[in-house]
Design a protein around this motif. Structure first.
Motif, PDB file in Angstrom:
ATOM      1  N   ILE A 109       0.863  -1.185   0.000  1.00  0.00           N
ATOM      2  CA  ILE A 109       0.000   0.000   0.000  1.00  0.00           C
ATOM      3  C   ILE A 109       0.898   1.234   0.000  1.00  0.00           C
ATOM      4  CG2 ILE A 109      -1.868   1.225   1.173  1.00  0.00           C
ATOM      5  CD1 ILE A 109      -2.542  -1.425   2.576  1.00  0.00           C
ATOM      6  N   HIS A 132      -5.297   9.745   2.198  1.00  0.00           N
ATOM      7  CA  HIS A 132      -4.565   9.241   3.371  1.00  0.00           C
ATOM      8  C   HIS A 132      -3.060   9.475   3.299  1.00  0.00           C
ATOM      9  CE1 HIS A 132      -8.500   7.333   3.803  1.00  0.00           C
ATOM     10  NE2 HIS A 132      -8.304   7.726   5.038  1.00  0.00           N
ATOM     11  N   SER A 348      -4.850  -2.639   5.673  1.00  0.00           N
ATOM     12  CA  SER A 348      -4.997  -1.254   5.226  1.00  0.00           C
ATOM     13  C   SER A 348      -3.811  -0.382   5.635  1.00  0.00           C
ATOM     14  CB  SER A 348      -6.292  -0.602   5.745  1.00  0.00           C
ATOM     15  OG  SER A 348      -6.100  -0.053   7.023  1.00  0.00           O
ATOM     16  N   CYS A 349      -3.794   0.837   5.076  1.00  0.00           N
ATOM     17  CA  CYS A 349      -2.702   1.762   5.399  1.00  0.00           C
ATOM     18  C   CYS A 349      -2.840   2.317   6.803  1.00  0.00           C
ATOM     19  CB  CYS A 349      -2.631   2.885   4.369  1.00  0.00           C
ATOM     20  SG  CYS A 349      -4.121   3.884   4.270  1.00  0.00           S
TER      21      CYS A 349
END
Ligand code: SF4
Lengths: 469, 204
Positions: A109, A132, A348-349
């Motif tokens: 990611i 993000h 996820s990040c």
């Protein structure tokens, strides 16, 4: 004059200023992913090319499949997704940009590999066509997301016209209790100030509870700065950051390292520096948190109850909460720990880093999943590291899938969807309607809390699980 | 970029606050290529506009005959919060919406609107509510936005002044392209980069 860290970084990147406060800013590093195709397309249409290829990096993350990766791009969900992944490779080749594709060792990611490869460093301006991007600020950078037009401008010029944002310092004092993580801190902050609480501001997170966080925990906090409306989030760099960066592929080496370090040490905000606003929280009072609604500000400590919308602050919040409860199929007054969970996603990040995987594994060890769950590590390198530590075995023994790296269920662009009506415990950052798939109901929480939900099938305070073994 | 000066158009009221970019365009449509022939208009507010079988939801404002041709939206606070996706702006533009009036906007979305020649108008909460009330009372009524004068004229001919940064205003009025504005400073940029990288050779 006493300056904030943001002001120092800003001043060192201003090429010129116009009357009215618009500044032309030098961008150190720009990151692109599959979703950047609009910007590349517009660039080509205007007959332009990337001006500074060595300051741009491309990685496939949003659309990559997390299963069947041995088949490479063929495993991708559909022709559109394959097209996106190929388009990124093609655009990178044409423009001479480093590209970490679906089967590259450095794939992951975008906001995980930036710090991991040492692309992210203190004092830099970092952009990416993704909100993000605030994540990278955890290392003391000014990092922010842009839309496609600004991205195009950066690709074409390596500069950006920008109006100077205001500054907001959020101080989290005290010491966090065990099992209270960066995720819980940032959810508590958003619950307090709201999703528009930091609009127009760059947030500097400070205070002992923030300083005590690992670099991973700080990345989680800055990742969600955007969910509070912040233009960026940042944390003063310190020895933890320097140790984290030392020896990474793109970190300076030898004499350059010493020179960089001397520059980095001057970055933290000066004593007496003035922020446009300040907010303070007592970190010692925080509990593990989760969201109950469809906005990240609709979050509560795990010991809480679903609020009655009528009791909420303003008309907008009340209307939103009504709609959220209908969508989430929840009733006011219900204890959060009575919420049944059908699915879980760890990755996820926000929470796909090694510390997150370790925290989840610590809860899952010796226990069994009662719901479908998977882990998608934040990067391919991290997947290897976790396997070397034996974490994959812990997950697999517990009945949790161990998948390849990508954005996966965070936004479900690659097809890793939560089916309609199903309730998901997710370590990602957004619980908007339909974020994890149409009709999916998302509860955001930390990796340890998601692991607790995996073994109980409901929202569970991870501390009770640990105490009761 | 198409310049923006004045706009008189049907305006549609959207009551909800915090309309995030996922609502403006659900993520599953972002993989679609956008061309002059195939715009993003079918995806605008998709899941608010259509049911699971793709049928229009009659309650949704843009499905009501009087508002179908809307060129202006009057929304609640924090419009366009959430992601950086410019697809949200493409969907609005391709539908024919050139201006959104709201008490506040998500930062990135605000910038994205400006970048595409759309005008985000910030007016106080009470005025936005008043405008929405008028538009509901008179379906299909128009609002008039005058960027040079910085006013929104409502259905009762009252002009509400709004503020906008002079730099943004100028760019919209002239339809200026940011890349051109950057590249006219190439000598200054090159001098800056030379000095900057002399101090930090590992970043070049
Ligand atoms: S993991 Fe989620 S939030 Fe992070 S970049 Fe991917 S889709 Fe965006």
């Amino acid at each position: 004059m006493a300056l904030t860290m943001f002001e120092k970084i800003w001043h060192s990147h201003v090429i010129l200023e116009k009357p009215g406060g618009d500044a032309l800013l030098h961008i150190d590093r720009n990151l692109v992913h599959e979703g950047s195709f609009h910007a590349f397309g517009a660039l080509a249409k205007e007959g332009r090319k990337v001006r500074k290829p060595t300051q741009n990096f491309a990685v496939a993350d949003h659309y990559v499949p997390t299963v069947g990766r041995e088949r490479g791009i063929e495993a991708a969900e559909d022709a559109d997704a394959r097209n996106m992944i190929r388009l990124l490779e093609e655009n990178s080749r044409v423009n001479g940009i480093a590209h970490y594709g679906i089967d590259d060792d450095r794939q992951g990611i975008v906001h995980v590999i930036g710090p991991e490869l040492g692309l992210t460093q203190p004092g830099l301006t970092i952009t990416c066509g993704d909100s993000h991007t605030s994540t990278h600020g955890a290392l003391g950078a000014y990092a922010f997301g842009t839309g496609a037009s600004q991205l195009k401008q950066i690709l074409a010029t390596q500069c950006l016209w920008l109006k100077r944002p205001k500054t907001l310092r959020i101080v989290v004092n005290g010491q966090l209790a065990p099992d209270v993580t960066g995720k819980d801190v940032v959810l508590a902050i958003i619950a307090k100030i709201g999703t528009a609480g930091a609009t127009g501001h760059v947030i500097e997170f400070a205070g002992s509870a923030i300083r005590d966080l690992s670099v991973e925990g700080r990345l989680t906090v800055c990742n969600m700065a955007i969910e509070a409306g912040g233009r960026a989030g940042m944390i003063a760099p310190d020895d933890k950051v320097y140790e984290y960066l030392h020896g990474r592929e793109f970190a300076p080496k030898g004499a350059e390292w010493d020179r960089a370090l001397a520059q980095w040490r001057t970055l933290p905000s000066d004593d007496g520096a003035r922020f446009d606003r300040e907010v303070t929280l007592d970190g010692s009072k925080l509990e593990p948190m989760l969201t109950w609604g469809t906005s990240p500000e609709e979050a509560l400590p795990v010991s809480g109850q679903i609020p009655d919308p009528k009791s909420l602050g303003d008309a907008n919040q009340r209307a939103h909460a009504e709609q959220a409860l209908a969508y989430m199929d929840l009733k006011p007054g219900m204890a959060l720990t009575d919420i049944k969970i059908d699915r879980a996603f760890i990755g996820s990040c926000t929470n796909g880093r090694i510390e997150d995987l370790r925290a989840a594994a610590a809860v899952l060890k010796g226990r069994k999943a009662v719901i479908q769950a998977w882990v998608s590590p934040g990067s391919t390198a991290l997947k290897r590291q976790a396997e070397a530590e034996g974490l994959d075995k812990v997950f697999l023994d517990a009945g949790v899938e161990w998948r390849a790296s990508g954005c996966s269920s965070c936004a479900a662009m690659n097809g890793d969807k939560v089916p309609p009506g199903m309730r998901s415990a997710s370590t990602s950052n957004r619980n908007f309607e339909g974020r994890q798939g149409k009709g999916a109901r998302t509860h955001l929480m930390s990796p340890a809390m998601a692991a607790a939900a995996i073994v109980t099938g409901r929202v569970t305070d991870v501390r009770t699980l640990k105490a009761g073994n | 970029m198409t310049p923006f000066t004045t706009l008189t158009a049907v305006a549609a009221p959207i009551e909800m606050a915090n309309i995030d970019t996922d609502r403006v365009i659900p993520v599953r449509f972002l993989r679609k290529l956008r061309s002059d022939k195939a715009g993003y208009d079918p995806y605008l507010f998709h899941d608010m506009r259509f049911d699971n079988d793709g049928r229009e939801k009659p309650d949704f404002v843009l499905n009501q005959p009087a508002y179908r041709k809307a060129g202006i939206l009057v929304a609640g606070a924090n419009f366009g919060c959430g992601s950086s996706r410019e697809g949200a702006v493409y969907a609005l533009l391709d539908y024919g919406i050139r201006a959104v009036i709201a008490p506040s906007f998500g930062d990135i979305h605000y910038a994205n609107e400006l970048q595409n020649g759309m005008l985000p108008v910030t007016l106080p909460e009470e005025i936005c509510r008043g405008l929405r009330d008028q538009l509901r009372a008179k379906p299909g009524a128009t609002l008039a936005i005058d960027l040079p004068k910085q006013t929104v004229t409502d259905t009762e001919c009252t002009a509400h002044p709004f503020t906008i940064d002079p730099v943004y205003k100028e760019r919209l009025l002239k339809g200026l392209d940011d890349i051109g504005l950057v590249l006219e400073n190439t000598p200054a940029i090159e001098t800056f980069e030379h000095d900057y990288h002399a101090q930090r050779p590992w970043l070049a």
